[in-house]
Scaffold this motif. Structure first.
Motif, PDB file in Angstrom:
ATOM      1  N   LEU A 218       0.685  -1.657  -0.026  1.00  0.00           N
ATOM      2  CA  LEU A 218       0.368   0.315   0.011  1.00  0.00           C
ATOM      3  C   LEU A 218       0.761   1.378  -0.330  1.00  0.00           C
ATOM      4  N   LEU A 219       1.745   1.860   0.308  1.00  0.00           N
ATOM      5  CA  LEU A 219       2.814   2.476   0.170  1.00  0.00           C
ATOM      6  C   LEU A 219       2.578   2.577  -0.857  1.00  0.00           C
ATOM      7  N   LYS A 220       2.566   1.606  -2.018  1.00  0.00           N
ATOM      8  CA  LYS A 220       3.557   2.364  -3.183  1.00  0.00           C
ATOM      9  C   LYS A 220       2.333   3.432  -4.123  1.00  0.00           C
ATOM     10  N   TYR A 221       1.326   3.364  -3.143  1.00  0.00           N
ATOM     11  CA  TYR A 221       0.048   4.492  -4.066  1.00  0.00           C
ATOM     12  C   TYR A 221      -0.200   5.203  -2.994  1.00  0.00           C
ATOM     13  N   GLY A 222      -0.552   6.071  -3.628  1.00  0.00           N
ATOM     14  CA  GLY A 222      -1.536   7.375  -3.092  1.00  0.00           C
ATOM     15  C   GLY A 222      -0.661   8.483  -2.734  1.00  0.00           C
ATOM     16  N   ARG A 223      -1.605   9.130  -1.555  1.00  0.00           N
ATOM     17  CA  ARG A 223      -1.081  10.251  -0.346  1.00  0.00           C
ATOM     18  C   ARG A 223      -1.268   9.553   0.763  1.00  0.00           C
ATOM     19  N   HIS A 224      -0.317   9.747   1.696  1.00  0.00           N
ATOM     20  CA  HIS A 224      -0.091   9.551   2.958  1.00  0.00           C
ATOM     21  C   HIS A 224      -0.389  10.167   4.526  1.00  0.00           C
ATOM     22  N   PHE A 225      -1.266   9.803   4.968  1.00  0.00           N
ATOM     23  CA  PHE A 225      -1.573  11.035   6.117  1.00  0.00           C
ATOM     24  C   PHE A 225      -1.378   9.975   7.874  1.00  0.00           C
ATOM     25  N   ILE A 226      -0.738  10.624   8.694  1.00  0.00           N
ATOM     26  CA  ILE A 226      -1.184   9.874   9.660  1.00  0.00           C
ATOM     27  C   ILE A 226      -1.792  11.019  11.251  1.00  0.00           C
ATOM     28  N   THR A 227      -2.899  10.686  11.332  1.00  0.00           N
ATOM     29  CA  THR A 227      -3.404  11.608  12.026  1.00  0.00           C
ATOM     30  C   THR A 227      -2.792  11.898  13.802  1.00  0.00           C
ATOM     31  N   ASP A 228      -3.423  12.296  14.547  1.00  0.00           N
ATOM     32  CA  ASP A 228      -2.780  12.290  15.959  1.00  0.00           C
ATOM     33  C   ASP A 228      -3.041  11.148  17.053  1.00  0.00           C
ATOM     34  N   ASP A 229      -4.072  10.050  16.287  1.00  0.00           N
ATOM     35  CA  ASP A 229      -4.071   8.955  16.803  1.00  0.00           C
ATOM     36  C   ASP A 229      -3.600   7.517  16.158  1.00  0.00           C
ATOM     37  N   LYS A 230      -2.611   8.351  15.808  1.00  0.00           N
ATOM     38  CA  LYS A 230      -1.845   7.035  15.066  1.00  0.00           C
ATOM     39  C   LYS A 230      -2.902   6.312  13.757  1.00  0.00           C
ATOM     40  N   THR A 231      -3.844   7.213  13.630  1.00  0.00           N
ATOM     41  CA  THR A 231      -4.252   6.686  12.604  1.00  0.00           C
ATOM     42  C   THR A 231      -3.895   6.667  10.200  1.00  0.00           C
ATOM     43  N   LYS A 232      -3.495   5.608  10.108  1.00  0.00           N
ATOM     44  CA  LYS A 232      -3.193   6.168   8.312  1.00  0.00           C
ATOM     45  C   LYS A 232      -4.200   5.837   8.337  1.00  0.00           C
ATOM     46  N   ILE A 233      -4.246   7.123   6.852  1.00  0.00           N
ATOM     47  CA  ILE A 233      -5.228   7.621   6.931  1.00  0.00           C
ATOM     48  C   ILE A 233      -4.373   7.535   4.984  1.00  0.00           C
ATOM     49  N   ILE A 234      -4.929   7.087   3.517  1.00  0.00           N
ATOM     50  CA  ILE A 234      -4.727   6.565   2.235  1.00  0.00           C
ATOM     51  C   ILE A 234      -6.014   7.481   1.506  1.00  0.00           C
ATOM     52  N   VAL A 235      -5.089   8.413   0.817  1.00  0.00           N
ATOM     53  CA  VAL A 235      -6.083   9.413  -0.650  1.00  0.00           C
ATOM     54  C   VAL A 235      -5.466   9.144  -2.241  1.00  0.00           C
ATOM     55  N   THR A 236      -5.909   8.578  -2.905  1.00  0.00           N
ATOM     56  CA  THR A 236      -5.704   8.324  -4.387  1.00  0.00           C
ATOM     57  C   THR A 236      -5.425   9.203  -4.996  1.00  0.00           C
ATOM     58  N   ARG A 237      -4.576   9.194  -5.906  1.00  0.00           N
ATOM     59  CA  ARG A 237      -4.237  10.510  -6.526  1.00  0.00           C
ATOM     60  C   ARG A 237      -4.755  10.375  -7.897  1.00  0.00           C
ATOM     61  N   THR A 238      -5.017   9.400  -8.512  1.00  0.00           N
ATOM     62  CA  THR A 238      -5.963   8.638  -9.258  1.00  0.00           C
ATOM     63  C   THR A 238      -7.194   7.797  -9.757  1.00  0.00           C
ATOM     64  N   ALA A 239      -7.336   8.041 -11.065  1.00  0.00           N
ATOM     65  CA  ALA A 239      -7.943   6.795 -10.731  1.00  0.00           C
ATOM     66  C   ALA A 239      -7.799   5.396 -11.018  1.00  0.00           C
ATOM     67  N   GLU A 240      -6.336   5.263 -11.498  1.00  0.00           N
ATOM     68  CA  GLU A 240      -5.746   3.807 -11.571  1.00  0.00           C
ATOM     69  C   GLU A 240      -4.908   4.019 -10.936  1.00  0.00           C
ATOM     70  N   GLU A 241      -4.453   5.039 -10.054  1.00  0.00           N
ATOM     71  CA  GLU A 241      -4.088   3.972  -8.428  1.00  0.00           C
ATOM     72  C   GLU A 241      -5.092   3.776  -7.760  1.00  0.00           C
ATOM     73  N   GLY A 242      -6.305   3.908  -7.770  1.00  0.00           N
ATOM     74  CA  GLY A 242      -7.638   3.209  -7.180  1.00  0.00           C
ATOM     75  C   GLY A 242      -7.496   1.953  -7.798  1.00  0.00           C
ATOM     76  N   GLU A 243      -7.762   1.386  -9.413  1.00  0.00           N
ATOM     77  CA  GLU A 243      -8.237  -0.116  -9.251  1.00  0.00           C
ATOM     78  C   GLU A 243      -6.531  -0.754  -8.850  1.00  0.00           C
ATOM     79  N   SER A 244      -5.385  -0.148  -8.580  1.00  0.00           N
ATOM     80  CA  SER A 244      -4.626  -0.890  -7.905  1.00  0.00           C
ATOM     81  C   SER A 244      -4.489  -0.664  -6.305  1.00  0.00           C
ATOM     82  N   ILE A 245      -5.328  -0.291  -5.656  1.00  0.00           N
ATOM     83  CA  ILE A 245      -5.194  -0.090  -4.567  1.00  0.00           C
ATOM     84  C   ILE A 245      -6.182  -1.712  -3.554  1.00  0.00           C
ATOM     85  N   LYS A 246      -7.332  -1.112  -5.339  1.00  0.00           N
ATOM     86  CA  LYS A 246      -8.786  -2.204  -5.013  1.00  0.00           C
ATOM     87  C   LYS A 246      -8.234  -3.495  -5.416  1.00  0.00           C
ATOM     88  N   VAL A 247      -7.538  -4.047  -5.530  1.00  0.00           N
ATOM     89  CA  VAL A 247      -7.327  -5.403  -5.339  1.00  0.00           C
ATOM     90  C   VAL A 247      -5.946  -5.422  -4.352  1.00  0.00           C
TER      91      VAL A 247
END
Length: 329
Positions: A218-247
């Motif tokens: 999952l580190l290969k795709y999207g924008r990566h964020f960490i909240t103050d509670d140490k929760t990982k949030i990933i946001v896709t950049r493109t539709a192609e990334e979205g398809e890759s992450i869905k797998v």
């Protein structure tokens, strides 16, 4: 017939080293390694160009354990090149008997990389591999002491090379001579040399005790964020990334989408325990990366992947200042 195992990274140097030895009438078998951070695709393409067989060795789990705490440290990013090369040589040495081979070929060039390919580092790699008397570096052999393979006549030292330094002129001339046209840039195949990927990986291993293969991919795709509670949030950049992450996703992952506007896919991967505040942050990120970002409030639906997204929140768009706060890289 003399037989050698050539360690094939997929780059130009390793394939030139293999071809140089093949020119001497030695049968060459390519050995390529697969891990979470690189694969055999370039090696397949390169070995076809010089007509040698390729065997693929998957050492992903052991390699990752070494990457987390390498004996000789990391390079510029999170690449433990000395330990990595030693591990590959050890594996290759253990395959000599299986393939009835006489020695190992590598594409290393003296002083091409200041930290991992100076003379001291090359000697460390040989020693740590456990097969130091079986390793030949054809591209820079004349800059090094003769190996048993040269002394015993398995190869002709006079036909080996004395390349040194970072210039690629000699390699490119050889590639042109032998019709090798399709080759990647140096170190282009290893994710550990990518600065952004290395930042994400370092954060992951420091934050999470039991890192999974899925976490790493999952580190290969999207924008990566960490909240103050140490929760990982990933946001896709493109539709192609979205398809890759869905797998990679399953019903244990949370997905967030705006209800009425096209936009990015937002994911909180399994293994996180998001608070209500984390849920709101993820929803606001979904708004930020959607066509509704300028609206006063937007409905965001979310739920487990492949389920009906019955949960909804009405939120505003997250600010750039907040994004910068949570952004990993």
């Amino acid at each position: 017939m003399v037989r050698a195992l050539a360690m094939i990274s997929g780059g130009l140097d390793s394939i030139l080293a293999a071809r140089l030895i093949k020119e001497q009438g030695v049968e060459v078998i390519g050995i390529c390694f697969r891990s979470y951070f690189f694969n055999e695709e370039n090696a397949k393409r390169m070995t076809k160009q010089i007509g040698i067989r390729l065997e693929v060795v998957d050492f992903s789990k052991e390699h990752f354990e070494m990457v987390k705490n390498p004996s000789h440290g990391w390079g510029k990013n999170m690449n433990p090149c000395i330990d990595c090369h030693s591990m590959m040589m050890r594996y290759s040495g253990e395959l000599l008997e299986k393939f009835n081979a006489d020695f190992i070929i590598t594409g290393e060039v003296l002083n091409q990389r200041p930290m991992s390919q100076n003379k001291s580092a090359l000697n460390i790699v040989k020693k740590q591999s456990g097969f130091s008397e079986k390793i030949l570096r054809p591209l820079c052999a004349k800059n090094l002491d003769p190996t048993p393979m040269e002394v015993n006549g398995l190869v002709d030292r006079e036909m080996l090379l004395d390349i040194s330094g970072r210039s690629r002129k000699v390699q490119m001339e050889l590639a042109d001579k032998w019709g090798i046209k399709d080759y990647p840039s140096p170190a282009g195949g290893c994710k550990l040399t990518d600065p952004n990927y290395s930042i994400r990986l370092k954060e992951l291993v420091e934050r999470k005790e039991n890192v999974t293969e899925k976490d790493i991919h999952l580190l290969k795709y999207g924008r990566h964020f960490i909240t103050d509670d140490k929760t990982k949030i990933i946001v896709t950049r493109t539709a192609e990334e979205g398809e890759s992450i869905k797998v990679l996703l399953n019903k244990n992952d949370l997905m967030f989408l705006t209800s009425k506007y096209n936009g990015a896919m937002v994911i909180i991967p399994e293994g996180n325990n998001p608070t209500e505040n984390d849920i709101i942050i993820a929803c606001r990120m979904a708004v930020r990366y959607s066509k509704g970002k300028d609206e006063e409030s937007v409905e965001v639906k979310f739920g487990r992947v492949s389920t009906n997204f019955s949960d909804k929140r009405l939120v505003d768009c997250i600010t750039q200042e907040e994004l910068d706060k949570y952004n990993i890289n």
